[in-house]
Design an enzyme around this catalytic site. Structure first.
Site, PDB file in Angstrom:
ATOM      1  N   SER A  76       0.785  -1.236   0.000  1.00 43.62           N
ATOM      2  CA  SER A  76       0.000   0.000   0.000  1.00 43.62           C
ATOM      3  C   SER A  76       0.814   1.281   0.000  1.00 43.62           C
ATOM      4  O   SER A  76       0.237   2.373  -0.091  1.00 43.62           O
ATOM      5  CB  SER A  76      -0.968   0.013   1.188  1.00 43.62           C
ATOM      6  OG  SER A  76      -2.037  -0.868   0.951  1.00 43.62           O
ATOM      7  N   ILE A  77       2.136   1.193   0.079  1.00 43.05           N
ATOM      8  CA  ILE A  77       2.930   2.403  -0.185  1.00 43.05           C
ATOM      9  C   ILE A  77       2.678   2.853  -1.625  1.00 43.05           C
ATOM     10  O   ILE A  77       2.882   4.020  -1.963  1.00 43.05           O
ATOM     11  CB  ILE A  77       4.425   2.140   0.081  1.00 43.05           C
ATOM     12  CG1 ILE A  77       4.657   1.844   1.566  1.00 43.05           C
ATOM     13  CG2 ILE A  77       5.278   3.339  -0.324  1.00 43.05           C
ATOM     14  CD1 ILE A  77       6.095   1.496   1.912  1.00 43.05           C
TER      15      ILE A  77
END
Length: 468
Positions: A76-77
């Site tokens: 999710s970065i």
């Protein structure tokens, strides 16, 4: 000696200069199957990379060691990277954050909630306020999990408050506080007993999709006809699918294929190791991914195709590239606070006001990995705060964690507190602050608190050197 907080995997050792704690390469017995197979750590101070190291194995079976150049799933970065593209398009006047998403993506149907026609905007998508579901389709289960999380948070805060009062004058905890502490410790132990365990989110079938989607528009079919969980703007629900819709918005606003636009942006940011998590492509230095099976044995993670969520969790990167990304943001954020002598200071990739907007907490949001934070625009943000003198000081920082099949990650930016009264004593250029990133090839590993501890350690060392 101490240990990493997620398992008996690494011992600590002193750095060459004797000041900084670093994880040693000396393993415990049966390390390969007892903890995290491989981990990448990167730290930069004032824009300069001061620590970049790979520890353990990128490939356990073939005994391939991790190294700084190793690339892993950043999960999710990826949302932070996508937000950079959104912000750039907004600055260029190509994207209206408050227009209905159908302005750009007419393929996404207009929505009705409880008989009322509602509007979803890009601004709501980037802060998870759209009402679009995450991987769980059952709204009842989502509500139950949120209530459980809220109870756990209240229990933690209650214990902390009573513990503080005990320190201030009572000297001992009362019976209720002891009981609450035991209940909380029991729950925490169950969640964190071993990396890669007990994360119900990874029980969702859609985490393991194997279908290859040829376009972001095509991937909308997974969720576009599902009902909203709430009226847009009224509640917070973390949604990777919201970012799949966001990628379609970026594609139409930019006039380019989403993946092409992102790869061009990565080149502009000098992030040459950041690529799509494409199973077919030859990607040098790519690590394998691992999980624990039901018997507690280390196994290869199942095959998945992440083409349905490029924007929300579909990129691979190295710690060096993520440090560059963090410093590009930090530079942009601080550029307006420095005197631009003789026009020698180059502009940031984004305007300072844009990053300030991205890092402004949004009402009604929450952050699962940092109880001090609120969600902003694709970033979790903790604001500077100190309620009482000689008590806990809360520094301003931004972070995002990631969890994918066979991978966990975190990127944290701790800006230096710049004081205008310092005047001529300021350095000639930004960025000023600490950036920390950690990536590992094991899922369900909590990394945020460790990243924050590392950032604070390097920040303290930096201040000690400047004062000395």
């Amino acid at each position: 000696e101490g240990q990493w907080g997620w398992g008996k995997v690494w011992t600590w050792r002193k750095g060459d200069s004797g000041e900084t704690l670093l994880p040693s390469r000396t393993p415990y017995t049966r390390r390969d199957e007892a903890g995290i197979p491989g981990i990448l750590v990167g730290v930069s101070v004032d824009g300069k990379e001061v620590w970049s190291e790979g520890l353990g194995y990128a490939d356990v079976e073939n005994r391939v060691l991790c190294k700084p150049e190793t690339v892993m799933r950043i999960a999710s970065i990826s949302k932070c990277l996508t937000m950079m593209a959104v912000a750039k398009l907004w600055e260029e006047g190509k994207l209206d954050l408050d227009a209905p998403v159908q302005k750009y993506v007419p393929e996404f149907p207009e929505k009705v909630y409880e008989g009322e026609k509602v509007t979803i905007t890009t601004r709501q998508l980037v802060s998870h306020l759209s009402g679009i579901r995450h991987y769980e389709k059952d709204i009842t289960k989502v509500k139950e999990e949120k209530e459980k999380a809220n109870r756990a948070l209240k229990l933690t805060k209650s214990h902390q408050d009573k513990e503080q009062k005990a320190k201030e004058g009572k000297g001992t905890e009362n019976t209720d506080c002891v009981k609450q502490k035991k209940e909380h410790d029991s729950e925490t132990k169950g969640q964190n007993s071993k990396p890669g365990r007990n994360n119900k989110e990874f029980e969702q079938e859609e985490y393991y999709l194997k279908e290859k989607f040829e376009s972001v528009i095509e991937s909308l079919k997974i969720f576009k006809n599902d009902p909203l969980f709430f009226k847009p703007g009224s509640q917070f629900l973390y949604s990777t699918y919201g970012f799949t819709l966001l990628s379609a918005v970026v594609e139409r606003a930019s006039g380019q294929k989403f993946t092409d636009y992102m790869l061009k942006m990565f080149r502009d940011l000098d992030m040459l190791s950041t690529v799509l998590d494409d199973n077919e492509a030859m990607i040098y230095n790519r690590a394998r991914c691992y999980i624990y099976n039901k018997k507690g044995r280390l196994v290869n993670a199942p095959y998945v195709d992440n083409s349905y969520k490029w924007a929300g969790g579909g990129f691979l990167s190295s710690v060096g590239d993520l440090l560059k990304f963090g410093n590009a943001l930090l530079y942009s954020y601080q550029a307006g606070q420095f005197q631009n002598k003789n026009n020698q200071l180059l502009p940031g990739y984004l305007k300072p006001s844009t990053v300030a907007m991205m890092w402004t907490p949004v009402p009604k949001t929450e952050v699962s990995w940092d109880r001090d934070g609120k969600y902003a625009m694709a970033w979790a943000v903790v604001e500077k705060n100190q309620q009482c003198g000689c008590c806990r000081q809360q520094r301003h920082y931004a972070s995002h964690t990631g969890g994918a099949v066979g991978a966990s990650s975190v990127l944290l930016i701790l800006p230096e507190e710049l004081h205008p009264e310092a005047g001529g004593a300021w350095p000639v250029a930004p960025p000023r602050g600490v950036v920390v990133t950690i990536i590992c090839n094991m899922q369900s590993v909590s990394l945020n608190s460790t990243a924050l501890k590392i950032a604070r350690e390097f920040d303290r060392e930096k201040r000690a050197q400047s004062e000395g």
